[in-house]
Write an enzyme that holds these catalytic residues in place. Structure first.
Site: not given
Lengths: 242, 273
Positions: B82-83, B85, B182, B189, B249-250
């Site tokens: 799953i990407e 973002k 990334c 990262d 991230r996010g």
């Protein structure tokens, strides 16, 4: 015990532009802004990567600027990233460079405390939820939410309220107050200060509140506000989710 | 399968105010595996991608907000990853969406992610965050990071790896110094990595090899698989596990783990996470 005592609150952008107005409305407001950056890295003179966590403390009592200019975390992140592939003799050199460049970006940083914590030592830090601060009882609520005024990305965090003996405010009142902010656009400092005003209107005793925002871009923010100036540094801890 | 350029990576974020499963974006695992040299029909490892979500909130049918932490288990033999973002934006889309209870939440996320990944995905939901309160300072094992090495390779270089064939040991070696960029945005990262093995691996060479990812561009899962594959190919250990723990991230941290041994992977949060 007060049940519902908050007024309609979203003066938002007007307050953001006239911090002085906010200050004059608050009976007393003392505070610290703490920014933590978890992803600082540079190379030593052998090209081997080094790691550190940067903690910046802006003390409102020390600042000549009222209100304190908040740190633009996107610009700050770019500054830290610029160290990634550069060699430096030691951590003190890195610290000086960060401090110098920060003041250029944000003059109010001249009065801040900046510390680079060796990565291994950061592992020993205790979470605020699990910390006992002498003389204070506290309540905390996770999942506060508001929207970044620049990017529309939600901020998520944890709210802490401390008072001598028990905070004399119903937890449901706090939840209702936090709910009002859920979809509102603010900067972190605006959120903290507006929230402070609401809490101050509801509580009679001396109190300390902390808003610990979950990190974004490897940087987290803790805003500590109180109607009493003493020992606010005792509350400088990251939260579990930060 | 859509091209990676069709994903939201590197583009302006759109935060939707209602549940939006169409935000999710799948990336085939095969592409990068073939580039590395991994036989996609006969994977040399089993494993899991363990994601932890720190920012999840939703509304119940009274309009009251709920907050919880998520742990998502995606098996590494799923056709797609799953990407990240897209997963972040998808999870944010729950914030003002109404669900009956957390059981419905879990079922919804599991269905959406399983459909996209192409294999069953398991989701755990915690009302309180104490499960994330326990932090390990570093991965248990022997740290490589105090070794006095001179480094100049910052693009992946498997030739740095050396097998000390006179020394066969079973040990766990760890480093906090894994960094990559990334694949799409080039943003850094950061990760800790643990290599558990039985065989002949020279420690200094392993550290230099890990550091050589510094300017490499790749997704987290791909980097960990690449490390696994290179160590297996060059050092030929009898047993090998590679685990990575990335910073968030996010609001999500990703923790890929691969092994050719029958082991159970843990989800122990590290201090930088």
């Amino acid at each position: 015990m007060l049940n519902k005592c908050f007024s309609v609150i979203f003066l938002g952008y007007e307050f953001s532009n006239i911090g002085l107005g906010l200050r004059s409305m608050a009976k007393n407001i003392y505070g610290l802004d703490v920014t933590r950056a978890y992803e600082l890295s540079w190379l030593n003179l052998n090209g081997k990567p080094q790691l550190g966590v940067v903690e910046i403390i802006q003390d409102h009592a020390k600042s000549a600027v009222e209100p304190l200019e908040p740190l633009d975390t996107r610009v700050y992140k770019q500054l830290l990233e610029s160290f990634n592939n550069q060699p430096y003799a030691d951590v003190l050199t890195v610290k000086k460079l960060i401090a110098t460049n920060l003041v250029k970006l944000c003059p109010s940083m001249a009065s801040c405390d900046l510390n680079i914590v060796p990565a291994k030592n950061f592992a020993d830090y205790i979470f605020l939820e699990n910390q006992t601060i002498a003389g204070f009882d506290f309540i905390f609520i996770q999942g506060l939410r508001f929207i970044c005024d620049k990017t529309d990305q939600p901020f998520i965090g944890t709210f802490f309220l401390y008072a001598i003996d028990k905070p004399n405010i119903d937890e449901n009142v706090i939840r209702d107050i936090l709910l009002q902010f859920r979809n509102i656009k603010l900067t972190p400092q605006q959120f903290v200060e507006q929230l402070y005003l609401e809490i101050q209107n509801c509580i009679n005793n001396n109190f300390v509140m902390s808003v610990n925002l979950n990190r974004r871009g490897g940087i987290s923010y803790q805003g500590i506000r109180s109607n009493h100036p003493d020992n606010l540094r005792n509350f400088i801890y990251r939260s579990i989710l930060e | 399968m859509k091209e990676l350029s069709a994903s939201l990576l590197g583009k302006a974020n759109v935060y939707l105010d209602k549940y939006a499963p169409d935000l999710l974006f799948a990336i085939s695992r095969d592409g990068n595996r073939l580039k590395i040299g991994i036989d996609t029909h006969n994977l040399p490892f089993h494993g899991m991608d363990i994601w932890n979500g720190f920012d999840f909130t939703w509304l119940d049918d009274q309009g009251l907000p709920h907050f919880g932490t998520l742990t998502i288990f995606i098996p590494c033999d799923s056709p797609n990853l799953i990407e990240s973002k897209s997963l972040k934006l998808y999870l944010f889309s729950f914030a003002n969406a109404v669900f009956k209870n957390k059981t419905e939440i879990i079922k919804t996320i599991e269905n959406d992610l399983s459909n996209l990944a192409g294999k069953k995905v398991i989701v755990n939901y915690n009302d309180n965050s104490q499960s994330f309160a326990k932090i390990s300072s570093v991965f248990p094992g022997q740290s490589l990071d105090d070794l006095d090495v001179i480094c100049s390779d910052y693009e992946v270089n498997p030739n740095l790896l050396i097998a000390d064939e006179k020394t066969i040991v079973a040990e766990q070696l760890c480093s906090e110094l894994l960094k990559s960029n990334c694949l799409v945005t080039g943003k850094p990262d950061w990760a800790s990595v643990r290599v558990s093995y039985k065989g002949p691996i020279n420690r200094e060479s392993l550290l230099k090899y890990i550091i050589s990812y510094r300017n490499h561009q790749g997704f987290h899962e791909q980097c960990i698989e690449h490390i696994f594959y290179d160590i297996l190919a060059i050092c030929k250990p009898m047993e090998l596990s590679v685990e990575g723990r990335y910073t968030r991230r996010g609001g999500l941290d990703i923790n890929p783990a691969r092994s050719n041994k029958d082991i159970k992977f843990t989800n122990d949060r590290l201090y930088r996470q």
